[in-house]
Write a protein that holds these residues in place. Structure first.
Motif, PDB file in Angstrom:
ATOM      1  N   GLY A 127       0.811  -1.210   0.000  1.00 46.33           N
ATOM      2  CA  GLY A 127       0.000   0.000   0.000  1.00 46.33           C
ATOM      3  C   GLY A 127       0.844   1.260   0.000  1.00 46.33           C
ATOM      4  N   PHE A 128       1.894   1.301   0.810  1.00 51.54           N
ATOM      5  CA  PHE A 128       2.775   2.471   0.823  1.00 51.54           C
ATOM      6  C   PHE A 128       3.474   2.637  -0.527  1.00 51.54           C
ATOM      7  CE2 PHE A 128       2.978   1.889   5.604  1.00 51.54           C
ATOM      8  CZ  PHE A 128       2.288   3.065   5.887  1.00 51.54           C
ATOM      9  N   THR A 129       3.826   1.524  -1.156  1.00 51.70           N
ATOM     10  CA  THR A 129       4.474   1.589  -2.467  1.00 51.70           C
ATOM     11  C   THR A 129       3.542   2.203  -3.496  1.00 51.70           C
ATOM     12  OG1 THR A 129       5.777  -0.393  -1.943  1.00 51.70           O
ATOM     13  CG2 THR A 129       5.615   0.232  -4.262  1.00 51.70           C
ATOM     14  N   GLN A 130       2.294   1.749  -3.535  1.00 52.39           N
ATOM     15  CA  GLN A 130       1.319   2.289  -4.476  1.00 52.39           C
ATOM     16  C   GLN A 130       1.089   3.780  -4.249  1.00 52.39           C
ATOM     17  OE1 GLN A 130      -1.780  -0.474  -3.410  1.00 52.39           O
ATOM     18  NE2 GLN A 130      -1.505  -1.688  -5.274  1.00 52.39           N
ATOM     19  N   SER A 131       0.974   4.176  -3.001  1.00 57.02           N
ATOM     20  CA  SER A 131       0.695   5.575  -2.684  1.00 57.02           C
ATOM     21  C   SER A 131       1.889   6.475  -2.973  1.00 57.02           C
ATOM     22  CB  SER A 131       0.274   5.706  -1.224  1.00 57.02           C
ATOM     23  OG  SER A 131      -0.925   5.006  -0.983  1.00 57.02           O
ATOM     24  N   ALA A 132       3.102   5.981  -2.691  1.00 56.44           N
ATOM     25  CA  ALA A 132       4.296   6.769  -2.992  1.00 56.44           C
ATOM     26  C   ALA A 132       4.402   7.045  -4.485  1.00 56.44           C
ATOM     27  CB  ALA A 132       5.551   6.039  -2.492  1.00 56.44           C
ATOM     28  N   ASN A 133       4.135   6.036  -5.295  1.00 58.65           N
ATOM     29  CA  ASN A 133       4.174   6.223  -6.740  1.00 58.65           C
ATOM     30  C   ASN A 133       3.079   7.187  -7.196  1.00 58.65           C
ATOM     31  OD1 ASN A 133       5.113   5.317  -9.521  1.00 58.65           O
ATOM     32  ND2 ASN A 133       2.961   4.720  -9.621  1.00 58.65           N
ATOM     33  N   ARG A 134       1.928   7.081  -6.577  1.00 60.21           N
ATOM     34  CA  ARG A 134       0.781   7.912  -6.940  1.00 60.21           C
ATOM     35  C   ARG A 134       1.025   9.386  -6.630  1.00 60.21           C
ATOM     36  NH1 ARG A 134      -5.293   5.934  -5.390  1.00 60.21           N
ATOM     37  NH2 ARG A 134      -6.473   7.611  -6.399  1.00 60.21           N
ATOM     38  N   GLY A 148      -4.860   7.851  -2.012  1.00 62.58           N
ATOM     39  CA  GLY A 148      -5.532   6.569  -2.184  1.00 62.58           C
ATOM     40  C   GLY A 148      -5.810   5.926  -0.840  1.00 62.58           C
ATOM     41  N   PHE A 149      -6.888   5.160  -0.781  1.00 63.28           N
ATOM     42  CA  PHE A 149      -7.275   4.562   0.487  1.00 63.28           C
ATOM     43  C   PHE A 149      -6.223   3.580   0.993  1.00 63.28           C
ATOM     44  CE2 PHE A 149      -9.872   1.714   3.203  1.00 63.28           C
ATOM     45  CZ  PHE A 149     -10.323   2.669   4.099  1.00 63.28           C
ATOM     46  N   SER A 150      -5.424   3.020   0.093  1.00 62.81           N
ATOM     47  CA  SER A 150      -4.396   2.062   0.504  1.00 62.81           C
ATOM     48  C   SER A 150      -3.402   2.696   1.468  1.00 62.81           C
ATOM     49  CB  SER A 150      -3.659   1.509  -0.719  1.00 62.81           C
ATOM     50  OG  SER A 150      -3.009   2.545  -1.433  1.00 62.81           O
ATOM     51  N   PHE A 151      -3.119   3.993   1.307  1.00 60.90           N
ATOM     52  CA  PHE A 151      -2.191   4.652   2.231  1.00 60.90           C
ATOM     53  C   PHE A 151      -2.761   4.689   3.645  1.00 60.90           C
ATOM     54  CE2 PHE A 151      -1.219   8.490   4.633  1.00 60.90           C
ATOM     55  CZ  PHE A 151       0.148   8.356   4.797  1.00 60.90           C
ATOM     56  N   PHE A 152      -4.012   5.080   3.759  1.00 59.72           N
ATOM     57  CA  PHE A 152      -4.615   5.236   5.086  1.00 59.72           C
ATOM     58  C   PHE A 152      -4.801   3.882   5.770  1.00 59.72           C
ATOM     59  CE2 PHE A 152      -5.845   8.786   2.399  1.00 59.72           C
ATOM     60  CZ  PHE A 152      -5.410   9.849   3.172  1.00 59.72           C
ATOM     61  N   ARG A 153      -5.138   2.853   4.968  1.00 65.17           N
ATOM     62  CA  ARG A 153      -5.234   1.506   5.526  1.00 65.17           C
ATOM     63  C   ARG A 153      -3.864   1.037   6.009  1.00 65.17           C
ATOM     64  NH1 ARG A 153      -5.857  -1.838   0.975  1.00 65.17           N
ATOM     65  NH2 ARG A 153      -3.606  -2.036   1.111  1.00 65.17           N
ATOM     66  N   SER A 154      -2.833   1.278   5.207  1.00 60.75           N
ATOM     67  CA  SER A 154      -1.475   0.863   5.574  1.00 60.75           C
ATOM     68  C   SER A 154      -1.001   1.595   6.822  1.00 60.75           C
ATOM     69  CB  SER A 154      -0.516   1.139   4.415  1.00 60.75           C
ATOM     70  OG  SER A 154      -0.891   0.412   3.265  1.00 60.75           O
ATOM     71  N   ARG A 155      -1.282   2.865   6.898  1.00 61.24           N
ATOM     72  CA  ARG A 155      -0.889   3.643   8.075  1.00 61.24           C
ATOM     73  C   ARG A 155      -1.545   3.091   9.333  1.00 61.24           C
ATOM     74  NH1 ARG A 155      -3.275   7.824  10.840  1.00 61.24           N
ATOM     75  NH2 ARG A 155      -1.835   9.193  11.989  1.00 61.24           N
ATOM     76  N   GLN A 156      -2.832   2.763   9.251  1.00 61.67           N
ATOM     77  CA  GLN A 156      -3.534   2.243  10.413  1.00 61.67           C
ATOM     78  C   GLN A 156      -2.979   0.884  10.833  1.00 61.67           C
ATOM     79  OE1 GLN A 156      -5.827   4.516  11.577  1.00 61.67           O
ATOM     80  NE2 GLN A 156      -5.626   3.302  13.447  1.00 61.67           N
ATOM     81  N   LEU A 157      -2.579   0.067   9.860  1.00 60.95           N
ATOM     82  CA  LEU A 157      -1.969  -1.225  10.174  1.00 60.95           C
ATOM     83  C   LEU A 157      -0.666  -1.043  10.945  1.00 60.95           C
ATOM     84  CD1 LEU A 157      -2.562  -3.118   6.799  1.00 60.95           C
ATOM     85  CD2 LEU A 157      -3.546  -3.725   9.012  1.00 60.95           C
TER      86      LEU A 157
END
Length: 225
Positions: free
Chosen positions: A135-142, A182-191
């Motif tokens: 998730g962090f990888t996807q968001s960093a690229n985004r 992207g929602f993946s960042f916020f989900r990853s952060r919460q994890l």
């Protein structure tokens, strides 16, 4: 472990809560729009008042429903993590194996380039750490330069490890992390927070960097069932 502070004061919980809801609301529109389109095409092909789904339309509908289910599951998991209502595994988890699994999950979209050698074990929930890394990888690229290549380096200290995701080169005025991450960042952060870690975010024009700290010893807290 010391908390990594954001000098721009953008890491407050309320800011991220608002932006995560904005990201979710935006992303859920994509499968909903696809379903609406499928139903409209099926209506045009209707026979005797019955909707007709050919193989292509059926596949589109199935994929959209699965995307909706995945988003709903992610939202529920994030909510339960935030409220301390989800039990996490406490490892042991091998970092190198988790990174490799995240690379496989990403399938090169984007590519995660690991710039550090070796590995280390820690008290982390392995499947969820894999998803967080992806998730962090996807968001960093985004948020970064969008090149499809994200760098990752990590280092271990006496108390924990620090993973640094980076896309683009720093420069320009700092910008807040918003729903466009992207929602993946916020989900990853919460994890990561649920595993006793912390996340620091830095962003500028065509640049994004996430510094993720994770403990090497069980914190004794975390989520509960």
């Amino acid at each position: 472990m010391a908390t990594i502070e954001n000098p721009a004061n953008m890491d407050d919980a309320e800011h991220y809560r608002r932006e995560s809801l904005g990201a979710f609301a935006h992303e859920i529109r994509t499968p909903l729009t696809s379903i609406k389109m499928v139903m409209e095409l099926a209506r045009r092909q209707a026979q005797d008042g019955q909707l007709v789904l050919d193989e292509e339309l059926a596949d589109m509908l199935r994929t959209s429903v699965e995307d909706l289910q995945s988003l709903a599951d992610d939202l529920q998991e994030t909510s339960r993590l935030e409220r301390g209502r989800l039990t996490l595994a406490t490892g042991p988890c091998d970092l190198g194996t988790a990174i490799a699994a995240a690379q496989e999950l990403l399938e090169g979209h984007p590519e995660l380039a690991v710039e550090s050698e070796g590995t280390v074990e820690g008290p982390w929930d392995a499947p969820r750490l894999v998803r967080a890394i992806a998730g962090f990888t996807q968001s960093a690229n985004r948020l970064g330069d969008g090149s499809g290549l994200v760098g990752l380096e990590w280092e271990a200290g006496s108390e924990g490890i620090v993973l640094k995701f980076r896309s683009g080169e720093p420069g320009g005025d700092p910008r807040a992390i918003g729903a466009d991450a992207g929602f993946s960042f916020f989900r990853s952060r919460q994890l990561v927070l649920a595993m006793g870690g912390s996340v620091h975010s830095a962003r500028a024009e065509r640049y994004a960097a996430f510094t993720v700290a994770l403990p090497l010893q069980a914190t004794g807290g975390g989520a509960r069932g």
